[in-house]
Design a protein around this motif. Structure first.
Motif, PDB file in Angstrom:
ATOM      1  N   ILE A  89     -34.597  -0.079  16.176  1.00  0.00           N
ATOM      2  CA  ILE A  89     -33.386   0.536  15.634  1.00  0.00           C
ATOM      3  C   ILE A  89     -33.530   0.585  14.119  1.00  0.00           C
ATOM      4  N   ARG A  90     -33.385   1.791  13.551  1.00  0.00           N
ATOM      5  CA  ARG A  90     -33.454   1.993  12.106  1.00  0.00           C
ATOM      6  C   ARG A  90     -32.162   2.668  11.659  1.00  0.00           C
ATOM      7  N   ILE A  91     -31.503   2.061  10.657  1.00  0.00           N
ATOM      8  CA  ILE A  91     -30.241   2.597  10.158  1.00  0.00           C
ATOM      9  C   ILE A  91     -30.391   2.825   8.664  1.00  0.00           C
ATOM     10  N   GLY A  92     -30.008   4.006   8.199  1.00  0.00           N
ATOM     11  CA  GLY A  92     -30.164   4.374   6.800  1.00  0.00           C
ATOM     12  C   GLY A  92     -29.086   3.790   5.909  1.00  0.00           C
ATOM     13  N   GLU A  93     -28.901   4.379   4.764  1.00  0.00           N
ATOM     14  CA  GLU A  93     -27.975   3.864   3.765  1.00  0.00           C
ATOM     15  C   GLU A  93     -26.528   4.249   4.074  1.00  0.00           C
ATOM     16  N   ARG A  94     -25.621   3.372   3.705  1.00  0.00           N
ATOM     17  CA  ARG A  94     -24.167   3.612   3.743  1.00  0.00           C
ATOM     18  C   ARG A  94     -23.659   3.941   5.148  1.00  0.00           C
ATOM     19  N   ALA A  95     -24.294   3.397   6.157  1.00  0.00           N
ATOM     20  CA  ALA A  95     -23.827   3.613   7.535  1.00  0.00           C
ATOM     21  C   ALA A  95     -22.606   2.747   7.807  1.00  0.00           C
ATOM     22  N   ARG A  96     -21.760   3.221   8.706  1.00  0.00           N
ATOM     23  CA  ARG A  96     -20.591   2.477   9.140  1.00  0.00           C
ATOM     24  C   ARG A  96     -20.609   2.418  10.668  1.00  0.00           C
ATOM     25  N   ILE A  97     -21.029   1.263  11.202  1.00  0.00           N
ATOM     26  CA  ILE A  97     -21.091   1.059  12.646  1.00  0.00           C
ATOM     27  C   ILE A  97     -20.013   0.045  12.996  1.00  0.00           C
ATOM     28  N   SER A  98     -19.027   0.451  13.788  1.00  0.00           N
ATOM     29  CA  SER A  98     -17.876  -0.417  14.041  1.00  0.00           C
ATOM     30  C   SER A  98     -18.179  -1.539  15.024  1.00  0.00           C
ATOM     31  N   GLY A  99     -19.175  -1.348  15.900  1.00  0.00           N
ATOM     32  CA  GLY A  99     -19.510  -2.346  16.899  1.00  0.00           C
ATOM     33  C   GLY A  99     -20.837  -3.016  16.632  1.00  0.00           C
ATOM     34  N   SER A 100     -21.532  -3.393  17.695  1.00  0.00           N
ATOM     35  CA  SER A 100     -22.779  -4.147  17.587  1.00  0.00           C
ATOM     36  C   SER A 100     -23.995  -3.237  17.478  1.00  0.00           C
ATOM     37  N   VAL A 101     -25.097  -3.823  17.022  1.00  0.00           N
ATOM     38  CA  VAL A 101     -26.399  -3.166  16.951  1.00  0.00           C
ATOM     39  C   VAL A 101     -27.374  -4.085  17.677  1.00  0.00           C
ATOM     40  N   GLU A 102     -27.907  -3.646  18.827  1.00  0.00           N
ATOM     41  CA  GLU A 102     -28.678  -4.551  19.674  1.00  0.00           C
ATOM     42  C   GLU A 102     -29.864  -3.856  20.332  1.00  0.00           C
ATOM     43  N   THR A 103     -30.984  -4.566  20.368  1.00  0.00           N
ATOM     44  CA  THR A 103     -32.129  -4.172  21.165  1.00  0.00           C
ATOM     45  C   THR A 103     -32.714  -5.422  21.791  1.00  0.00           C
ATOM     46  N   VAL A 104     -33.562  -5.262  22.792  1.00  0.00           N
ATOM     47  CA  VAL A 104     -34.248  -6.403  23.395  1.00  0.00           C
ATOM     48  C   VAL A 104     -35.656  -6.503  22.823  1.00  0.00           C
ATOM     49  N   ASN A 105     -36.467  -5.494  23.057  1.00  0.00           N
ATOM     50  CA  ASN A 105     -37.837  -5.481  22.556  1.00  0.00           C
ATOM     51  C   ASN A 105     -37.966  -4.413  21.473  1.00  0.00           C
TER      52      ASN A 105
END
Length: 228
Positions: A89-105
């Protein structure tokens, strides 16, 4: 005159209806294949089983999830939740994610100015935050963690020992590095269930630590990897 006014009102209502439908967010849900979005677009659910998901710059979306594939979010993205099983998972600048950010592998990287409203977690893979705010906790098992310069974790950090309830993963024999960088804050406890090397910058602030002994440093970057 009344009939003309009625007709005008009807035309206005039709125009608003068409405008609303044009602005309505769409779902993109499929079984196989990548999910791509258009910069500045509005979407509801984004989901696939076998394929990556790309949130272009300025996208507003609901939850985004895949099983086998990575998730990439550009700059100024607004979303609800990002999750995958096998993928980074790659997230850039100034992102607004209201919930979780999850991966397994897979690894997780969140760039400067972003704000995550839930937890950030993975099982197998590195994790890095750059000037990022996390309102929840950070949880991981096998991989290096960098809470980079200016980041703020309102919850805690937990490094779990991989258990039999997880899918088989390759566990590295070297000790994990956990780095709390310059000006970073972890308000909650830091709990380590497996051996790690914990580097904490002199300007960083952390909560109670169990399972590791903090090693303070004052240089702009953490000490280079040696025998750890």
């Amino acid at each position: 005159m009344t009939s003309i006014r009625t007709l005008c009102l009807a035309l206005v209502l039709v125009a608003f209806a068409h405008a609303g439908s044009a602005l309505a967010a769409e779902d993109i849900v499929r079984t196989n294949g990548a999910v791509a979005t258009t910069a500045g677009g509005k979407y509801d659910r984004l989901a696939t089983t076998n394929g990556s998901i790309r949130l272009a710059d300025g996208v507003t979306a609901g939850p985004a999830s895949t099983v086998n594939g990575s998730i990439t979010a550009g700059n100024d993205v607004t979303g609800e939740r990002l999750s995958t099983v096998n993928g980074s998972i790659r997230i850039g600048e100034r992102a607004r994610i209201s919930g979780s950010v999850e991966t397994v592998n897979g690894s997780v990287l969140i760039d400067r100015g972003s704000r995550i409203g839930g937890d950030v977690g993975n099982v197998n893979g590195a994790m890095g935050l750059i000037a990022t705010e996390v309102l929840g906790d950070i949880e991981m098992s096998n991989g290096d963690l960098t809470v980079g310069i200016g980041s703020h974790v309102h919850g805690g950090v937990r490094v779990r020992k991989a258990g039999s309830n997880w899918m088989p993963i390759r566990v590295s024999t070297r000790r994990q590095r956990v780095i709390i960088g310059p000006g970073a804050v972890v308000e909650g406890p830091l709990a380590f269930e497996r051996e790690v090397v914990l580097y904490v910058h002199d300007t960083a602030r952390i909560g109670e630590v169990t399972g590791a002994e903090p090693v303070r440093y004052s240089t702009p970057t953490a000490p280079p990897r040696g025998e750890d």
